[in-house]
Design a protein around this motif. Sequence first.
Motif, PDB file in Angstrom:
ATOM      1  N   ILE A 116     -93.002   0.331  41.038  1.00 21.35           N
ATOM      2  CA  ILE A 116     -91.739   1.069  40.913  1.00 21.35           C
ATOM      3  C   ILE A 116     -91.348   1.066  39.439  1.00 21.35           C
ATOM      4  O   ILE A 116     -91.394   0.008  38.791  1.00 21.35           O
ATOM      5  CB  ILE A 116     -90.627   0.402  41.749  1.00 21.35           C
ATOM      6  N   ALA A 117     -90.999   2.240  38.923  1.00 23.84           N
ATOM      7  CA  ALA A 117     -90.456   2.309  37.560  1.00 23.84           C
ATOM      8  C   ALA A 117     -89.028   2.835  37.672  1.00 23.84           C
ATOM      9  O   ALA A 117     -88.792   3.869  38.306  1.00 23.84           O
ATOM     10  CB  ALA A 117     -91.302   3.230  36.696  1.00 23.84           C
ATOM     11  N   THR A 118     -88.084   2.091  37.115  1.00 19.37           N
ATOM     12  CA  THR A 118     -86.690   2.513  37.245  1.00 19.37           C
ATOM     13  C   THR A 118     -85.996   2.561  35.888  1.00 19.37           C
ATOM     14  O   THR A 118     -86.224   1.700  35.029  1.00 19.37           O
ATOM     15  CB  THR A 118     -85.904   1.582  38.210  1.00 19.37           C
ATOM     16  N   ASP A 119     -85.170   3.587  35.749  1.00 19.80           N
ATOM     17  CA  ASP A 119     -84.322   3.679  34.569  1.00 19.80           C
ATOM     18  C   ASP A 119     -83.298   2.545  34.645  1.00 19.80           C
ATOM     19  O   ASP A 119     -83.011   2.019  35.727  1.00 19.80           O
ATOM     20  CB  ASP A 119     -83.615   5.044  34.599  1.00 19.80           C
ATOM     21  N   MET A 120     -82.767   2.142  33.473  1.00 16.39           N
ATOM     22  CA  MET A 120     -81.791   1.056  33.490  1.00 16.39           C
ATOM     23  C   MET A 120     -80.356   1.583  33.583  1.00 16.39           C
ATOM     24  O   MET A 120     -79.580   1.131  34.425  1.00 16.39           O
ATOM     25  CB  MET A 120     -81.969   0.213  32.215  1.00 16.39           C
ATOM     26  N   ARG A 121     -80.042   2.563  32.774  1.00 15.22           N
ATOM     27  CA  ARG A 121     -78.656   3.077  32.770  1.00 15.22           C
ATOM     28  C   ARG A 121     -78.539   4.310  33.645  1.00 15.22           C
ATOM     29  O   ARG A 121     -79.036   5.375  33.295  1.00 15.22           O
ATOM     30  CB  ARG A 121     -78.262   3.428  31.341  1.00 15.22           C
ATOM     31  N   MET A 122     -77.875   4.116  34.746  1.00  9.81           N
ATOM     32  CA  MET A 122     -77.654   5.244  35.659  1.00  9.81           C
ATOM     33  C   MET A 122     -76.220   5.129  36.153  1.00  9.81           C
ATOM     34  O   MET A 122     -75.707   4.018  36.321  1.00  9.81           O
ATOM     35  CB  MET A 122     -78.643   5.175  36.825  1.00  9.81           C
TER      36      MET A 122
END
Length: 357
Positions: free
Chosen positions: A57-63
């Motif tokens: 899983i690759a996830t953005d940090m600022r959402m």
Amino acid sequence: MSDLDVSAAKLLLIDDDLPSLKLMEAILKQAGYEKITTTTDPRQAVQFYREVKPDLIATDMRMPEMDGFEVMRQLAGVIPTEEYLPILVITGELDAPTKHRALAEGAKDFLNKPVDATEVVLRIKNQLVTRQLHRQLRMHNEHLEAQVRLRTKVVEQTQLDLLNRLALAAEYRHDATGGHAWRVGRMAMLLAEMKGLPADQVEMIKRTAPLHDIGKVGLLDAVILKTGPYDAADWEAMKQHTKIGSRLLSDSRAPLLMMAREVALTHHERWDGTGYHGIKGVQIPLAGRIVALADAFDIMTHPSPYRATLTLNQAKVEIEVQAGKQFDPELSALCSRLIDREGEKLLAATGPLQLVA
Ligand SMILES: [Fe+2]
Ligand SMILES: [Fe+2]
């Protein structure tokens, strides 16, 4: 190096910024990845994890709705602990405390924004290779554990097999009618059950009780085959079978053999301390007290050169009379109930050790 098949690897990408997401997807497709799931809504992370079962899983940090930390926190609640599922954090600028926190919460690596295609491909591949190695190691361990379980079972089975054969040898020597050892084993098992012992102890008593008289293999024919009344010297010789049995079964660390030894040594002890070795009350091992009762009952109710054969009821009365004298009073009471419950079955029971054709 690993033979990683990137086309089979399932990736889940989470980023609220659609152009960034599309760019990542394009880079990975270019590198040969075919199973890519993307979402701009981090609140769907857990749901997608369940549906896709991704390998990474690759996830953005600022959402806006939910940041990368919360995504990792929610995923941590559903990913099995034994699974190595790499989570990569994609982010613009990262200060040291944020990096530390991300690592502490389960991130395995970072990807800097704007993403560098070569870096993305290499870092993701590294993580997938690590996941693959974890998997192989786990499978290898499971295989080893299964092997150990199988071997242990074979060893246990061999022990039981040998005990049965030993009991049979003892029976050939001194039980012309056959079945005594087996009946004592069964009755001892039933008494142990009524006493409320755990299942493994009940099983051990069932297996070891038939060996109580194993020491008789060491007695002289003149004693063991005598049909007339025993004199004092005969009794003295006969008593030796508990010590011989104990010697035959000594020096083993196998729990079954240790219990068998205890039973062989103490099955002629009496609750009041007037038995073969003068051990008294609860100092007599429980297995010995149980077998003493089962053995005595079986001798009372079957033809024997030593005493008259009793009926079921007479034996029950005798066991009650001997409560607190010959027998553990609690076990005597249980035995009375057992006689009421099982009746004739206790006399007729014959098992695999029966010698009479
Ligand atoms: Fe005996
Ligand atoms: Fe016996």
